[in-house]
Design a protein around this motif. Sequence first.
Motif, PDB file in Angstrom:
ATOM      1  N   ALA A 133      30.413  43.049  48.601  1.00 56.16           N
ATOM      2  CA  ALA A 133      30.704  43.832  47.282  1.00 56.16           C
ATOM      3  C   ALA A 133      32.433  43.512  47.386  1.00 56.16           C
ATOM      4  O   ALA A 133      32.875  43.068  46.390  1.00 56.16           O
ATOM      5  CB  ALA A 133      30.594  45.336  47.645  1.00 56.16           C
ATOM      6  N   GLY A 134      32.877  43.475  48.475  1.00 60.28           N
ATOM      7  CA  GLY A 134      34.360  43.227  48.527  1.00 60.28           C
ATOM      8  C   GLY A 134      34.739  41.739  48.044  1.00 60.28           C
ATOM      9  O   GLY A 134      35.643  41.424  47.187  1.00 60.28           O
ATOM     10  N   HIS A 140      34.206  41.751  44.366  1.00 58.67           N
ATOM     11  CA  HIS A 140      35.279  42.228  43.574  1.00 58.67           C
ATOM     12  C   HIS A 140      36.593  41.256  43.615  1.00 58.67           C
ATOM     13  O   HIS A 140      37.306  41.095  42.702  1.00 58.67           O
ATOM     14  CB  HIS A 140      35.829  43.577  44.376  1.00 58.67           C
ATOM     15  CG  HIS A 140      36.609  44.434  43.649  1.00 58.67           C
ATOM     16  ND1 HIS A 140      36.442  45.035  42.181  1.00 58.67           N
ATOM     17  CD2 HIS A 140      37.865  44.802  43.809  1.00 58.67           C
ATOM     18  CE1 HIS A 140      37.306  45.683  41.742  1.00 58.67           C
ATOM     19  NE2 HIS A 140      38.501  45.646  42.819  1.00 58.67           N
ATOM     20  N   ASP A 141      36.808  40.542  44.870  1.00 62.12           N
ATOM     21  CA  ASP A 141      38.172  39.889  44.798  1.00 62.12           C
ATOM     22  C   ASP A 141      37.773  38.598  43.817  1.00 62.12           C
ATOM     23  O   ASP A 141      38.792  38.343  43.269  1.00 62.12           O
ATOM     24  CB  ASP A 141      37.945  39.074  46.287  1.00 62.12           C
ATOM     25  CG  ASP A 141      38.729  40.105  47.087  1.00 62.12           C
ATOM     26  OD1 ASP A 141      39.057  41.217  46.768  1.00 62.12           O
ATOM     27  OD2 ASP A 141      38.490  39.908  48.416  1.00 62.12           O
ATOM     28  N   ILE A 174      36.021  38.596  41.110  1.00 65.65           N
ATOM     29  CA  ILE A 174      36.298  38.937  39.718  1.00 65.65           C
ATOM     30  C   ILE A 174      37.883  39.220  39.365  1.00 65.65           C
ATOM     31  O   ILE A 174      38.442  38.778  38.530  1.00 65.65           O
ATOM     32  CB  ILE A 174      35.531  40.288  39.527  1.00 65.65           C
ATOM     33  CG1 ILE A 174      34.311  40.252  39.651  1.00 65.65           C
ATOM     34  CG2 ILE A 174      36.166  41.134  38.346  1.00 65.65           C
ATOM     35  CD1 ILE A 174      33.395  41.544  39.576  1.00 65.65           C
ATOM     36  N   LEU A 175      38.563  39.821  40.381  1.00 66.45           N
ATOM     37  CA  LEU A 175      39.987  40.037  40.163  1.00 66.45           C
ATOM     38  C   LEU A 175      40.652  38.670  39.982  1.00 66.45           C
ATOM     39  O   LEU A 175      41.606  38.435  39.081  1.00 66.45           O
ATOM     40  CB  LEU A 175      40.679  40.900  41.367  1.00 66.45           C
ATOM     41  CG  LEU A 175      40.131  42.086  41.234  1.00 66.45           C
ATOM     42  CD1 LEU A 175      41.063  43.012  42.470  1.00 66.45           C
ATOM     43  CD2 LEU A 175      40.637  43.188  39.902  1.00 66.45           C
ATOM     44  N   GLN A 179      35.262  44.484  33.431  1.00 72.49           N
ATOM     45  CA  GLN A 179      34.634  45.204  34.570  1.00 72.49           C
ATOM     46  C   GLN A 179      33.357  46.100  34.018  1.00 72.49           C
ATOM     47  O   GLN A 179      32.428  45.762  34.649  1.00 72.49           O
ATOM     48  CB  GLN A 179      35.658  46.310  35.384  1.00 72.49           C
ATOM     49  CG  GLN A 179      36.815  45.683  35.860  1.00 72.49           C
ATOM     50  CD  GLN A 179      36.673  45.648  37.243  1.00 72.49           C
ATOM     51  OE1 GLN A 179      35.798  45.755  37.593  1.00 72.49           O
ATOM     52  NE2 GLN A 179      37.838  45.801  37.948  1.00 72.49           N
ATOM     53  N   LYS A 203      29.324  45.128  34.988  1.00 70.36           N
ATOM     54  CA  LYS A 203      28.331  46.408  35.257  1.00 70.36           C
ATOM     55  C   LYS A 203      27.383  46.684  34.484  1.00 70.36           C
ATOM     56  O   LYS A 203      26.403  47.412  34.832  1.00 70.36           O
ATOM     57  CB  LYS A 203      29.365  47.661  35.701  1.00 70.36           C
ATOM     58  CG  LYS A 203      30.109  47.481  36.875  1.00 70.36           C
ATOM     59  CD  LYS A 203      30.948  48.549  37.170  1.00 70.36           C
ATOM     60  CE  LYS A 203      31.865  48.375  38.485  1.00 70.36           C
ATOM     61  NZ  LYS A 203      33.000  49.123  38.728  1.00 70.36           N
TER      62      LYS A 203
END
Lengths: 179, 174
Positions: free
Chosen positions: B86-87, B90-91, B93-94, B111, B115
Amino acid sequence: MRHHRIWDPFLRVFHWALVAGFVCTALLTAPEGRLHQDLGYVVAALIALRLAWGVFGPRSAKFSVFVPDFAAVMAHLSDIATRRKRVYLGHSPLGALMILNLLASIALIALSGFLMTTSAYAGAKWVESLHETLVVWATGSIAVHVGAVLWESLRTGVNLSRAMITGVKDIPRDANIVP
Amino acid sequence: MTPRIANTPATLIIVIAVQSLCAAFYLADLLFDGVMEGWAQVIQGDFFFEAAATLALIAAVVVETRFLMDLLRRKAYLERQVSIAAGAFHDIILDHFSLWGLTPAEQDVAQFTIKGMSITEIAALRGSAEGTVKSHLNAIYRKADVSGRGGLLSLLIEDLMGRPLLAQAPAEQT
């Protein structure tokens, strides 16, 4: 080392008074004697005070704070399984279960012992065997409790038995505190 | 995670607790008999069967406890993997958001889109008009050079599968 004052004076006095009371009543006095009965009342009074303290006492003594839910018990077991060093400031979940077990079984020992002195249950065999079975159960539980305290102390590096004397938990730097 | 897997430790704990109680009972019974009636009286005939059964029960408890510990370890490991994944996602995506130069409002909308929320839901969540959300989405797709939500997602997932997950995990397994 970080120092956390956890156990209030009443709690500590209660703990060691209960130890003395149980040992004297169960092991050192004759079951039929007057002294055995009087000590039984003392132990019952101690339990009653602890129950009241668990409702009106400070945070670390409160049942509403330390009685664990299933998730907390699983988290504690997972910590043991994965050798994760996380320490609880108050009662740990598994420790709390043992406390509830000991409070309940010692209260029932006192109750069944009292019933044997009443005329209604004086001759009842089942009350007597319940009383004796519970004493065996409580003695076994105490053995497990002492073993678990020593083992948790070694595992987490927090001297738990000293904390029950001084009231202060010394927590090593490398251990995380469970919020 | 299916409920069956999630509940396995609980079932195991109950089984271990019940078997421990049984083992403790038989052991206590055996010891009492030995002390009360004298060991010479007790150690004969059925005694060996009872002792063997009690030992087998204790062995089962030990094995089950080890199994439980394994199970909890595996569960903790999987949870760690999931949080790493998940982390990492997320990285990624950012990273992409800053690469594409999305404004804060566009990042928000992107975001929510990733989702899986609809334009109506995003508008309600952000307290803005659907038209605004649509124009944000158009800007996002233009900057990312994709034609729609599907393209946006596959771009991110493609990147996730190309990266080594575990190399990014902090080496803190002590």
